[in-house]
Scaffold this motif. Sequence first.
Motif, PDB file in Angstrom:
ATOM      1  N   GLN A 193       0.824  -1.214   0.000  1.00  0.00           N
ATOM      2  CA  GLN A 193       0.000   0.000   0.000  1.00  0.00           C
ATOM      3  C   GLN A 193       0.858   1.265   0.000  1.00  0.00           C
ATOM      4  O   GLN A 193       0.407   2.347   0.347  1.00  0.00           O
ATOM      5  N   GLY A 194       2.118   1.115  -0.390  1.00  0.00           N
ATOM      6  CA  GLY A 194       2.975   2.280  -0.577  1.00  0.00           C
ATOM      7  C   GLY A 194       3.687   2.768   0.658  1.00  0.00           C
ATOM      8  O   GLY A 194       4.101   3.934   0.715  1.00  0.00           O
ATOM      9  N   CYS A 195       3.872   1.891   1.660  1.00  0.00           N
ATOM     10  CA  CYS A 195       4.534   2.313   2.896  1.00  0.00           C
ATOM     11  C   CYS A 195       6.027   1.999   2.863  1.00  0.00           C
ATOM     12  O   CYS A 195       6.466   1.075   2.191  1.00  0.00           O
ATOM     13  N   GLN A 196       6.781   2.779   3.609  1.00  0.00           N
ATOM     14  CA  GLN A 196       8.218   2.574   3.781  1.00  0.00           C
ATOM     15  C   GLN A 196       8.498   2.394   5.269  1.00  0.00           C
ATOM     16  O   GLN A 196       7.985   3.154   6.096  1.00  0.00           O
ATOM     17  N   PHE A 197       9.324   1.381   5.595  1.00  0.00           N
ATOM     18  CA  PHE A 197       9.660   1.075   6.977  1.00  0.00           C
ATOM     19  C   PHE A 197      11.173   1.146   7.186  1.00  0.00           C
ATOM     20  O   PHE A 197      11.944   0.695   6.331  1.00  0.00           O
ATOM     21  N   ILE A 198      11.563   1.672   8.332  1.00  0.00           N
ATOM     22  CA  ILE A 198      12.941   1.585   8.808  1.00  0.00           C
ATOM     23  C   ILE A 198      12.850   0.955  10.197  1.00  0.00           C
ATOM     24  O   ILE A 198      12.204   1.510  11.092  1.00  0.00           O
ATOM     25  N   ILE A 199      13.481  -0.208  10.375  1.00  0.00           N
ATOM     26  CA  ILE A 199      13.259  -1.015  11.570  1.00  0.00           C
ATOM     27  C   ILE A 199      14.582  -1.443  12.188  1.00  0.00           C
ATOM     28  O   ILE A 199      15.433  -2.013  11.507  1.00  0.00           O
ATOM     29  N   ALA A 200      14.737  -1.181  13.482  1.00  0.00           N
ATOM     30  CA  ALA A 200      15.839  -1.766  14.247  1.00  0.00           C
ATOM     31  C   ALA A 200      15.281  -2.980  14.983  1.00  0.00           C
ATOM     32  O   ALA A 200      14.225  -2.883  15.624  1.00  0.00           O
ATOM     33  N   THR A 201      15.954  -4.100  14.895  1.00  0.00           N
ATOM     34  CA  THR A 201      15.391  -5.320  15.468  1.00  0.00           C
ATOM     35  C   THR A 201      16.468  -6.298  15.892  1.00  0.00           C
ATOM     36  O   THR A 201      17.582  -6.282  15.369  1.00  0.00           O
ATOM     37  N   HIS A 202      16.100  -7.172  16.847  1.00  0.00           N
ATOM     38  CA  HIS A 202      16.902  -8.338  17.204  1.00  0.00           C
ATOM     39  C   HIS A 202      16.198  -9.621  16.766  1.00  0.00           C
ATOM     40  O   HIS A 202      16.686 -10.709  17.052  1.00  0.00           O
ATOM     41  N   SER A 203      15.063  -9.493  16.099  1.00  0.00           N
ATOM     42  CA  SER A 203      14.231 -10.646  15.786  1.00  0.00           C
ATOM     43  C   SER A 203      14.649 -11.331  14.487  1.00  0.00           C
ATOM     44  O   SER A 203      14.548 -10.730  13.410  1.00  0.00           O
ATOM     45  N   PRO A 204      15.079 -12.600  14.547  1.00  0.00           N
ATOM     46  CA  PRO A 204      15.383 -13.315  13.305  1.00  0.00           C
ATOM     47  C   PRO A 204      14.136 -13.588  12.469  1.00  0.00           C
ATOM     48  O   PRO A 204      14.240 -13.823  11.265  1.00  0.00           O
ATOM     49  N   ILE A 205      12.968 -13.545  13.114  1.00  0.00           N
ATOM     50  CA  ILE A 205      11.717 -13.753  12.379  1.00  0.00           C
ATOM     51  C   ILE A 205      11.407 -12.537  11.518  1.00  0.00           C
ATOM     52  O   ILE A 205      11.224 -12.647  10.302  1.00  0.00           O
ATOM     53  N   LEU A 206      11.354 -11.357  12.125  1.00  0.00           N
ATOM     54  CA  LEU A 206      11.076 -10.138  11.356  1.00  0.00           C
ATOM     55  C   LEU A 206      12.140  -9.903  10.291  1.00  0.00           C
ATOM     56  O   LEU A 206      11.838  -9.491   9.169  1.00  0.00           O
ATOM     57  N   LEU A 207      13.371 -10.197  10.642  1.00  0.00           N
ATOM     58  CA  LEU A 207      14.492  -9.924   9.739  1.00  0.00           C
ATOM     59  C   LEU A 207      14.435 -10.765   8.466  1.00  0.00           C
ATOM     60  O   LEU A 207      15.082 -10.441   7.475  1.00  0.00           O
ATOM     61  N   SER A 208      13.630 -11.824   8.477  1.00  0.00           N
ATOM     62  CA  SER A 208      13.536 -12.704   7.310  1.00  0.00           C
ATOM     63  C   SER A 208      12.677 -12.123   6.198  1.00  0.00           C
ATOM     64  O   SER A 208      12.633 -12.685   5.099  1.00  0.00           O
ATOM     65  N   TYR A 209      11.994 -10.997   6.457  1.00  0.00           N
ATOM     66  CA  TYR A 209      11.148 -10.416   5.415  1.00  0.00           C
ATOM     67  C   TYR A 209      11.982 -10.170   4.156  1.00  0.00           C
ATOM     68  O   TYR A 209      13.004  -9.486   4.206  1.00  0.00           O
ATOM     69  N   PRO A 210      11.559 -10.715   3.007  1.00  0.00           N
ATOM     70  CA  PRO A 210      12.450 -10.751   1.836  1.00  0.00           C
ATOM     71  C   PRO A 210      12.630  -9.439   1.090  1.00  0.00           C
ATOM     72  O   PRO A 210      13.678  -9.200   0.496  1.00  0.00           O
ATOM     73  N   ASN A 211      11.619  -8.580   1.091  1.00  0.00           N
ATOM     74  CA  ASN A 211      11.687  -7.355   0.300  1.00  0.00           C
ATOM     75  C   ASN A 211      12.323  -6.246   1.130  1.00  0.00           C
ATOM     76  O   ASN A 211      11.670  -5.296   1.540  1.00  0.00           O
ATOM     77  N   SER A 212      13.642  -6.387   1.371  1.00  0.00           N
ATOM     78  CA  SER A 212      14.276  -5.486   2.329  1.00  0.00           C
ATOM     79  C   SER A 212      15.771  -5.348   2.067  1.00  0.00           C
ATOM     80  O   SER A 212      16.369  -6.113   1.311  1.00  0.00           O
ATOM     81  N   THR A 213      16.348  -4.357   2.741  1.00  0.00           N
ATOM     82  CA  THR A 213      17.796  -4.199   2.822  1.00  0.00           C
ATOM     83  C   THR A 213      18.176  -4.299   4.291  1.00  0.00           C
ATOM     84  O   THR A 213      17.504  -3.726   5.145  1.00  0.00           O
ATOM     85  N   ILE A 214      19.257  -5.041   4.586  1.00  0.00           N
ATOM     86  CA  ILE A 214      19.701  -5.236   5.955  1.00  0.00           C
ATOM     87  C   ILE A 214      21.075  -4.613   6.143  1.00  0.00           C
ATOM     88  O   ILE A 214      22.004  -4.907   5.385  1.00  0.00           O
ATOM     89  N   TYR A 215      21.192  -3.763   7.165  1.00  0.00           N
ATOM     90  CA  TYR A 215      22.490  -3.224   7.564  1.00  0.00           C
ATOM     91  C   TYR A 215      22.823  -3.776   8.942  1.00  0.00           C
ATOM     92  O   TYR A 215      22.015  -3.682   9.871  1.00  0.00           O
TER      93      TYR A 215
END
Length: 255
Positions: A193-215
Motif C-alpha cells: 500500500q505504498g509504505c516505507q519502513f525503517i526497523i531496528a530489530t533483534h528478531s530473526p523472524i522479522l528480519l527474514s522479510y524478503p523485500n528489504s535491505t539489511i544493515y
Amino acid sequence: MNLLDSKHYLLSATLKEEKIDGYDAYPLCLPAIRGLTDKLMFHDAVTFIVGENGTGKSTLLEAIAVSQGFNPEGGTKNFNFSTRSSHSNLSDYLRIAKAIKRPKTGYFLRAESFYNVATEIERLDNEPSFGPPVIDSYGGVSLHEQSHGESFFALMQNRFGANGLYILDEPEAALSPNRQMAMITLLHQLVNQGCQFIIATHSPILLSYPNSTIYEIREHGLVQVDYEDTDTYSVTKHYLNNHRSMLDILLEEEK
C-alpha cells in the motif's frame, strides 16, 4: 536516481561532516554513527538495522525520526510531549535525502517508551475540548487495558495506514513468535500500500522479510549484509540446533 520515479519517502542518511569536530564524544563515537561517513541508502520498502546492544541502533533511529518531525518518545508528528528528555542531538548532524513524494501519514514506534505514548493518549482523551477520542484511531480500547503485545499489535493494525513512513525501534519486544509472524503479513500488506519502513530489530523472524535491505552494525560501522550472514540469524540458528551443548557451555560454572 530519478526522484520523480522513486517509491521512497526517505532516500538516504549521512553525516554533515562539515559540522563535526571529532568522533570521540557521544553519540558520534558509536559504531552505527561512525559508519554514516558513507551514505546509508534506504530501501523503498523495508530497511533493517541490526547489531549488538550499545552499538547505536536506537540512537540512529531516534535521530532519523526526530529529523522528520516525530516526537523523540514516539507517536505521530502530532505528539508533542516529554516524559524525560534524554534524546541525543544526533539529528542536528544528520543529512536526510528525501524524495519528491511525501508520506501521507507516519509513526515512530519505540518499545521502551510506548507506555508513555499510551499515557499521553489517555491524557489527551481526558481533555474535553480536545476533539474526537484519539484512542479511536488505535482500535477504541485503552492501550493500558491490553497486554503489551496486544497494544502493540492494535497500534499496527489500526493506526498504520497506506502511504506511510514508519520508523520502528525493536517492535518485537512485546510480540510472541506467532505475533511476529503475523506482523510480517501486516508489514507486507502495508508495503503493498505504498509504505516505507525503517526497523531496528533483534528478531530473526522479522528480519527474514524478503523485500528489504539489511544493515548490520559491525566494529567499523554499518555493513549491508544478506539475512543468513547476520549474527542475528547465525547465532539463533546455532543455538536452536545445538541447544543442549550450548546449555552445557553456558551453565558449566554452575556444575
